[in-house]
Design an enzyme around this catalytic site. Structure first.
Site, PDB file in Angstrom:
ATOM      1  N   ALA A  51       0.796  -1.228   0.000  1.00 23.66           N
ATOM      2  CA  ALA A  51       0.000   0.000   0.000  1.00 23.66           C
ATOM      3  C   ALA A  51       0.835   1.287   0.000  1.00 23.66           C
ATOM      4  O   ALA A  51       0.620   2.167  -0.852  1.00 23.66           O
ATOM      5  CB  ALA A  51      -0.972  -0.039   1.180  1.00 23.66           C
TER       6      ALA A  51
ATOM      7  N   ARG B  51      -5.228  -0.117  -9.196  1.00 28.71           N
ATOM      8  CA  ARG B  51      -5.553  -1.168  -8.213  1.00 28.71           C
ATOM      9  C   ARG B  51      -6.600  -0.600  -7.255  1.00 28.71           C
ATOM     10  O   ARG B  51      -6.497   0.564  -6.848  1.00 28.71           O
ATOM     11  CB  ARG B  51      -4.311  -1.621  -7.431  1.00 28.71           C
ATOM     12  CG  ARG B  51      -3.361  -2.458  -8.276  1.00 28.71           C
ATOM     13  CD  ARG B  51      -2.315  -3.168  -7.441  1.00 28.71           C
ATOM     14  NE  ARG B  51      -2.851  -4.314  -6.734  1.00 28.71           N
ATOM     15  CZ  ARG B  51      -2.136  -5.011  -5.836  1.00 28.71           C
ATOM     16  NH1 ARG B  51      -0.904  -4.652  -5.541  1.00 28.71           N
ATOM     17  NH2 ARG B  51      -2.665  -6.057  -5.230  1.00 28.71           N
TER      18      ARG B  51
ATOM     19  N   GLN C 224       3.977 -13.557  -1.793  1.00 27.40           N
ATOM     20  CA  GLN C 224       4.780 -12.400  -1.365  1.00 27.40           C
ATOM     21  C   GLN C 224       5.585 -12.703  -0.097  1.00 27.40           C
ATOM     22  O   GLN C 224       6.635 -12.108   0.114  1.00 27.40           O
ATOM     23  CB  GLN C 224       3.874 -11.176  -1.101  1.00 27.40           C
ATOM     24  CG  GLN C 224       3.269 -10.558  -2.338  1.00 27.40           C
ATOM     25  CD  GLN C 224       1.874 -11.085  -2.592  1.00 27.40           C
ATOM     26  OE1 GLN C 224       1.586 -12.249  -2.335  1.00 27.40           O
ATOM     27  NE2 GLN C 224       1.006 -10.241  -3.119  1.00 27.40           N
TER      28      GLN C 224
ATOM     29  N   ASP D 222      -3.910  -2.620   3.969  1.00 29.20           N
ATOM     30  CA  ASP D 222      -4.134  -1.868   2.723  1.00 29.20           C
ATOM     31  C   ASP D 222      -5.192  -0.792   2.909  1.00 29.20           C
ATOM     32  O   ASP D 222      -5.243   0.175   2.151  1.00 29.20           O
ATOM     33  CB  ASP D 222      -4.539  -2.814   1.595  1.00 29.20           C
ATOM     34  CG  ASP D 222      -3.320  -3.591   1.129  1.00 29.20           C
ATOM     35  OD1 ASP D 222      -3.000  -4.606   1.762  1.00 29.20           O
ATOM     36  OD2 ASP D 222      -2.665  -3.136   0.168  1.00 29.20           O
TER      37      ASP D 222
ATOM     38  N   ASN E  64      -6.392  -6.532   4.572  1.00 28.09           N
ATOM     39  CA  ASN E  64      -5.007  -6.874   4.205  1.00 28.09           C
ATOM     40  C   ASN E  64      -5.057  -8.103   3.300  1.00 28.09           C
ATOM     41  O   ASN E  64      -6.133  -8.640   2.995  1.00 28.09           O
ATOM     42  CB  ASN E  64      -4.180  -7.119   5.477  1.00 28.09           C
ATOM     43  CG  ASN E  64      -2.693  -7.217   5.198  1.00 28.09           C
ATOM     44  OD1 ASN E  64      -2.120  -6.344   4.538  1.00 28.09           O
ATOM     45  ND2 ASN E  64      -2.053  -8.264   5.665  1.00 28.09           N
TER      46      ASN E  64
END
Ligand code: MRU
Length: 364
Positions: free
Chosen positions: A55, A90, A200, A241, A251
Site C-alpha cells: 500500500a 488497483r 509475497q 491496505d 489486508n
C-alpha cells in the site's frame, strides 16, 4: 535498507531528474532488477502488474506517476486524465487515492508551467515522509515487543504477505518493529506465511529478512494455527491496505484466518499502518472496502526457479477447473489487539483511532 551492502529505497528519482526508478518485485527473489518509469503509462503499468506493490509504495509510485504525467503535459486535461488512469490501477489500497488526491489538490490551482516542478517535489516529500512514518511505526512496535513475555528463548513473530521495506519506501510497516528489535539485539525469529497465490511472503518477506540477517522460517499458509496451538507464536504482526475509522483492517487474503486463530489461542494480533492507510470515510470494512479480484492464473499456475536455474511457470490445476482469486480480506476490529501507527499504538476502534488522530473527529 541494504542489499548486499548497498543502501536502497524501493523508489527514487534517477540522476536525469525525470526518470523514476523502482526495484522490479515480480522478479524477486531470483533476480534484482531496477526498472525505469519514463511516463505515466509506465507508472500505471508498474502498479497494475505489481512491479511495485504494497500500500505505501503504491501511493508513492502514484505520486511519481502524477509527476511523470506533468512532465509530459501539464494541462488540466492531462492532470485529470493521469489521476483517473492511476486511480484505476488497483482498487483496494487506499494510499493510492490518498496520494493522488493530495497531488491533485496541490497542482490544480497552479498555472500549468509550475506543475511539473511542484509534482516532483511533493512526490519526493511523500517518499521521505513514508520513510520517517515507517521508522516511527518500528519504534512504537518495538515498545510492544519489549513488553512481551516470550514462551521460549527467542521471540517468535508470525507475519503474512509482505509488509516490509519492499512494500513501503523503506523500513516497512509490520516488519519495521521486527528490524528494530533485531537491530537492538533482541533474539527475534519470524514465521513467514508463504502467502499464496502470489507468494509475497515466500519470495519477498523471506528475501528481505534474509538480506538483513533476521532469523526466519517460511511456512505454508495453513501452518500458523497449528504453531499457535503449540505455543510457538508470541505475536502476529501484519500490514494493512485500508483500515476503516472503526479499526477494521483489510489486508492480503488469508490475514483474517490468522487473526481468528490468534484470537482462539490468546496470541496478540497487531497491525502496523501509516496514517494514509486509514480510510476515514468508511466504518464497515466487510461491507464497504472494494476487494481486488485478480487473475485466476495466479491460482492455477506457479512460478519458480528450476534446478538448472531458469525461471519457469507451471500449471498446478487440472485442465478445466475454475479458480477464483480474491486478493484481500477484512479482519474485524474485534480480532485486532492494537494498531501500531506513527503516532503510537491505538485500540482498534473509532475511539482508539480518534485519540491519536483527533483532527479526524466529525463535526457534530
Ligand atoms: O497485493 P500486494 O502485494 O500489494 O499486497 C500487499 C499487502 O497486503 C500488504 O500487507 C499491505 O499492503 C501492507 S504493506 C506495508
Amino acid at each position: 535498507m541494504k542489499v548486499d551492502g548497498k543502501p536502497y529505497r524501493t523508489i527514487w528519482l534517477a540522476s536525469d531528474g525525470k526518470t523514476v526508478q523502482v526495484i522490479d518485485q515480480t522478479l524477486l527473489p531470483h533476480a534484482f532488477v531496477v526498472r525505469d518509469l519514463q511516463n505515466v503509462a509506465n507508472a500505471t503499468n508498474a502498479i497494475k502488474t505489481m512491479v511495485v506493490r504494497g500500500a505505501p509504495l503504491i501511493g508513492a509510485a502514484a505520486a511519481y506517476g502524477m509527476a511523470l504525467a506533468m512532465a509530459e503535459d501539464p494541462s488540466d486535461a492531462a492532470l485529470a486524465g493521469a489521476h483517473k488512469l492511476l486511480l484505476d490501477s488497483r482498487p483496494t489500497a487506499v494510499n493510492l487515492r490518498w496520494a493522488l488526491d493530495d497531488l491533485r489538490a496541490l497542482l490544480q490551482p497552479l498555472p500549468p508551467a509550475k506543475r511539473r516542478e511542484a509534482a516532483y517535489k511533493r512526490a519526493a516529500e511523500i517518499c521521505d515522509e513514508d520513510v520517517e512514518i515507517c521508522r516511527r511505526i518500528g519504534e512504537n512496535g518495538l515498545g510492544l515487543i519489549r513488553k512481551l513475555k516470550p514462551r521460549g528463548d527467542r521471540i517468535n513473530a508470525l507475519t503474512h504477505c509482505n509488509a516490509g521495506w519492499l512494500a513501503t519506501v523503506d523500513w516497512g510497516t509490520a516488519l519495521s518493529p521486527i528490524y528494530q528489535a533485531h537491530n537492538a539485539g533482541i533474539p527475534i525469529h519470524v514465521w513467514v506465511d508463504e502467502t499464496r497465490p502470489r507468494n509475497q511472503g515466500a519470495s519477498l518477506t523471506a528475501w528481505e529478512l534474509g538480506k538483513h540477517g533476521v532469523p526466519h522460517t517460511v511456512i505454508a499458509d495453513n501452518a500458523g494455527g497449528h504453531l499457535m496451538q503449540h505455543g510457538q507464536v508470541d505475536f502476529c504482526i501484519v500490514g494493512s491496505d485500508r483500515t476503516t475509522r472503526s479499526g477494521d483492517v483489510c489486508n492480503k487474503i488469508g490475514t483474517y484466518l490468522k487473526a481468528l486463530a490468534a484470537h482462539d489461542n490468546g496470541v496478540p494480533f497487531y497491525v502496523g499502518l501509516p496514517y494514509p492507510t486509514i480510510d476515514w470515510t468508511i466504518s464497515d470494512g466487510v461491507a464497504e472496502i472494494p476487494i481486488e479480484e485478480r487473475s485466476a492464473r495466479e491460482v492455477s499456475h506457479m512460478t519458480g526457479r528450476t534446478g538448472t536455474g531458469e525461471i519457469a511457470t507451471v500449471q498446478i490445476l487440472p485442465d478445466g477447473s475454475a479458480a477464483a482469486n480474491p486478493g484481500f480480506d477484512v479482519t474485524p476490529a474485534r480480532l485486532v489487539s492494537g494498531l501500531i501507527t506513527e503516532r503510537g499504538v491505538a485500540a482498534a476502534s473509532e475511539a482508539g483511532l480518534l485519540a491519536l488522530y483527533p483532527e479526524q473527529a466529525r463535526a457534530a
